[in-house]
Scaffold this active site. Structure first.
Site, mmCIF file in Angstrom:
data_model
loop_
_atom_site.group_PDB
_atom_site.id
_atom_site.type_symbol
_atom_site.label_atom_id
_atom_site.label_comp_id
_atom_site.label_asym_id
_atom_site.label_seq_id
_atom_site.Cartn_x
_atom_site.Cartn_y
_atom_site.Cartn_z
ATOM 1 N N ASP A 1 0.809 -1.212 0.000
ATOM 2 C CA ASP A 1 0.000 0.000 0.000
ATOM 3 C C ASP A 1 0.850 1.273 0.000
ATOM 4 O O ASP A 1 0.509 2.259 -0.649
ATOM 5 C CB ASP A 1 -0.914 -0.016 1.236
ATOM 6 C CG ASP A 1 -1.849 1.181 1.281
ATOM 7 O OD1 ASP A 1 -2.570 1.379 0.294
ATOM 8 O OD2 ASP A 1 -1.857 1.908 2.293
ATOM 9 N N HIS B 1 4.564 4.167 -3.036
ATOM 10 C CA HIS B 1 4.947 5.571 -2.835
ATOM 11 C C HIS B 1 6.388 5.758 -2.349
ATOM 12 O O HIS B 1 7.122 6.576 -2.878
ATOM 13 C CB HIS B 1 4.025 6.234 -1.814
ATOM 14 C CG HIS B 1 2.573 6.172 -2.168
ATOM 15 N ND1 HIS B 1 2.085 6.549 -3.398
ATOM 16 C CD2 HIS B 1 1.483 5.779 -1.464
ATOM 17 C CE1 HIS B 1 0.761 6.399 -3.427
ATOM 18 N NE2 HIS B 1 0.378 5.927 -2.260
#
Ligand code: BG6
Length: 496
Positions: A238, A243
């Site tokens: 996630d 990211h």
């Protein structure tokens, strides 16, 4: 006020979902308020709820009430509403795309430059793209056609490859905008400026001076209503795959030949390719996972992950993940990069912390100075957007004592405009600037880094370390550090 950008149309799939509610519609409104939407820009929401345009407009008003922090302006709202329309249809129904093509062709004032925004379940990316293509909607005969794909792009390396093969049958790479909203954040964009517009730090930005790098994203929030998605994903997928590895590329990349999209992405991919593979037998010394238990956050008692709605009682999905990687190239060989993320942590902070080496000689050994702190460069991403350089200086007085001082620069003045990450990225989509969107090879190499860890974790299903909600995660994760003297730095401030 009107923009100089080409006219264009947004077609949003998943328009009634969370992302559209919280981010997309408010960001489009803000762009309109800032005069950045072309005059005839239209925004068409597709959805399966039997709504008409009026009903959609009232939904959007609600979204804006919640999402536009500065308050909604009546004039701008009127203009914004005139751009909106609602199109009824089921994502899985091939006929809806034929009707959509027909609808778009019949609207005299709808631009044929179209961005299809897929804010939908990842399992539906393929079918929507294929259906758009079959209805002729992806042909660029008289205007551009772009498809925006939200994360996650795949669930692991294999599924990412399969998705890419499917998309590539209907789309050219230049039409695909894989969005990572993190790259739109102000300080993240600023990392590039900071590194490549200032010469001062460049000579120090390498293994000769940098001891290690820490990249952190911690959150106060728990999993909320997202358990069905989150329990299948976990923190490593996630946040880290999607990211934080991107942040790592920005910190570690070589100067690109230009800021043009391909040049930038070439350099980012080189970093990901240089990351030393983590073999199965080294997973435990390179990665750590844990799950939050009950605790206190912001003065309130909160449930543990296993008690959250929709989470299976025996789940071992990690809500905290920490990872150590080495970038095996000339500049970084031997410098560990530590990445960590967690939900229900003591604070919600995102930062990049760069720790410098000790001076080669301890000149002050025979004085009262026992242990000198080392220099840090600290980049705050959120909530504080700032740059700090931490140095050692002498305390005034007769004795030879030192203390830490910090050179601080806020990246934002009171008068600066605040723009959400999505605003800038939506503008980039309209302008055709893909530099802050992921090219497929970036996604693939990021999966290659985390895949061995995911594989090992997927076989270890009996136990996961727990940490109390509201803490900084388990102490044991310190075992990732190469040396005992190293520690997770939580605060942007100097410890006193
Ligand atoms: C999303 C993750 O991509 O990023 C969320 O799915 C996470 O779990 C979020 O909370 C963090 O981004 P931001 O911008 O809200 O800090």
């Amino acid at each position: 006020m009107s923009s100089s950008i080409d006219s264009c149309t947004f077609v949003i799939f998943g328009s009634t979902g969370n992302l559209s509610r919280i981010k997309l519609m408010p960001a489009l409104y803000q762009l309109d308020a800032a005069g950045q939407l072309p005059d005839n820009c239209r925004i068409l929401a597709t959805g399966r709820r039997p709504w008409d345009r009026e009903r959609w407009l009232s939904e959007v008003r609600e979204m804006l009430q919640e999402g536009v922090k500065s308050g909604v302006d009546t004039e701008v709202l009127k203009r914004f509403e005139s751009r909106l329309d609602y199109f009824l249809g089921e994502i899985g129904d091939a006929d809806m795309y034929v009707r959509l093509a027909d609808f778009l062709a019949r609207q005299p004032d709808v631009s044929s430059n179209i961005a299809f925004y897929l804010s939908i379940r990842p399992a539906e990316f393929g079918v929507v793209t294929e259906s758009l293509s079959r209805a002729g909607l992806l042909k660029e005969d008289n205007g551009w056609r772009r498809v925006v794909i939200e994360k996650p792009f795949g669930y692991d390396l294999e599924s990412a490859q399969a998705l890419q093969i499917r998309l590539a049958r209907f789309l050219d790479e230049h039409q695909i905008y894989r969005i990572d909203h993190y790259l739109g954040k102000e300080t993240v964009r600023n990392v590039l400026v900071f590194r490549f517009a200032n010469v001062m730090l460049e000579p120090l930005w390498n293994r000769n001076y940098i001891d290690h790098v820490q990249i952190t994203h911690s959150e106060h929030f728990g999993v909320g209503s997202r358990a069905p998605y989150y329990d299948g994903a976990g923190a490593l997928r996630d946040m880290i795959q999607s990211h934080l590895l991107q942040l790592l590329t920005l910190v570690a990349m070589e100067p690109p030949v230009s800021m043009e999209a391909e040049a930038l992405r070439d350099e980012k991919v080189k970093v990901l390719k240089s990351v030393r593979p983590i073999p199965a037998n080294a997973v435990h010394s390179h990665a750590f996972r844990a799950q939050y238990g009950a605790g206190r956050v912001g003065g309130k008692t909160v449930k543990g992950y296993l008690e959250e709605d929709g989470v299976p009682h025996d789940s071992v999905t990690e809500t905290y993940a920490a990872l150590k990687v080495y970038v095996d190239n000339w500049r970084w060989r031997g410098v560990p990069f530590y990445l960590r993320t967690g939900k229900r942590m003591a604070e919600g902070v995102s930062s990049i912390m760069i720790r410098f080496r000790q001076p080669p000689t301890q000149f002050f050994r025979d004085t009262q100075i026992q242990q000198m702190e080392r220099n840090w460069v600290v980049l705050g991403i959120q909530p504080c957007e700032c740059l700090r350089i931490q140095l050692t200086a002498k305390v005034p007085g007769l004795e030879m004592q030192t203390r830490e001082v910090s050179l601080d620069a806020g990246f934002r003045d009171q008068s600066d405009v605040y723009a959400d990450a999505y605003e800038g990225l939506l503008l980039d989509i309209m302008e055709g600037d893909r530099s802050l969107f992921l090219r497929y090879d970036e996604v693939e190499y990021a999966w290659r880094i985390v895949d061995p860890i995911l594989r090992v974790w997927s076989t270890e299903r009996d136990f996961i370390t727990s940490y109390p909600a509201g803490s900084w995660g388990p102490e044991e994760s310190r075992r990732l550090f190469d040396r005992d003297i190293d520690y997770w730095r939580h605060s942007l401030k100097i410890a006193t």
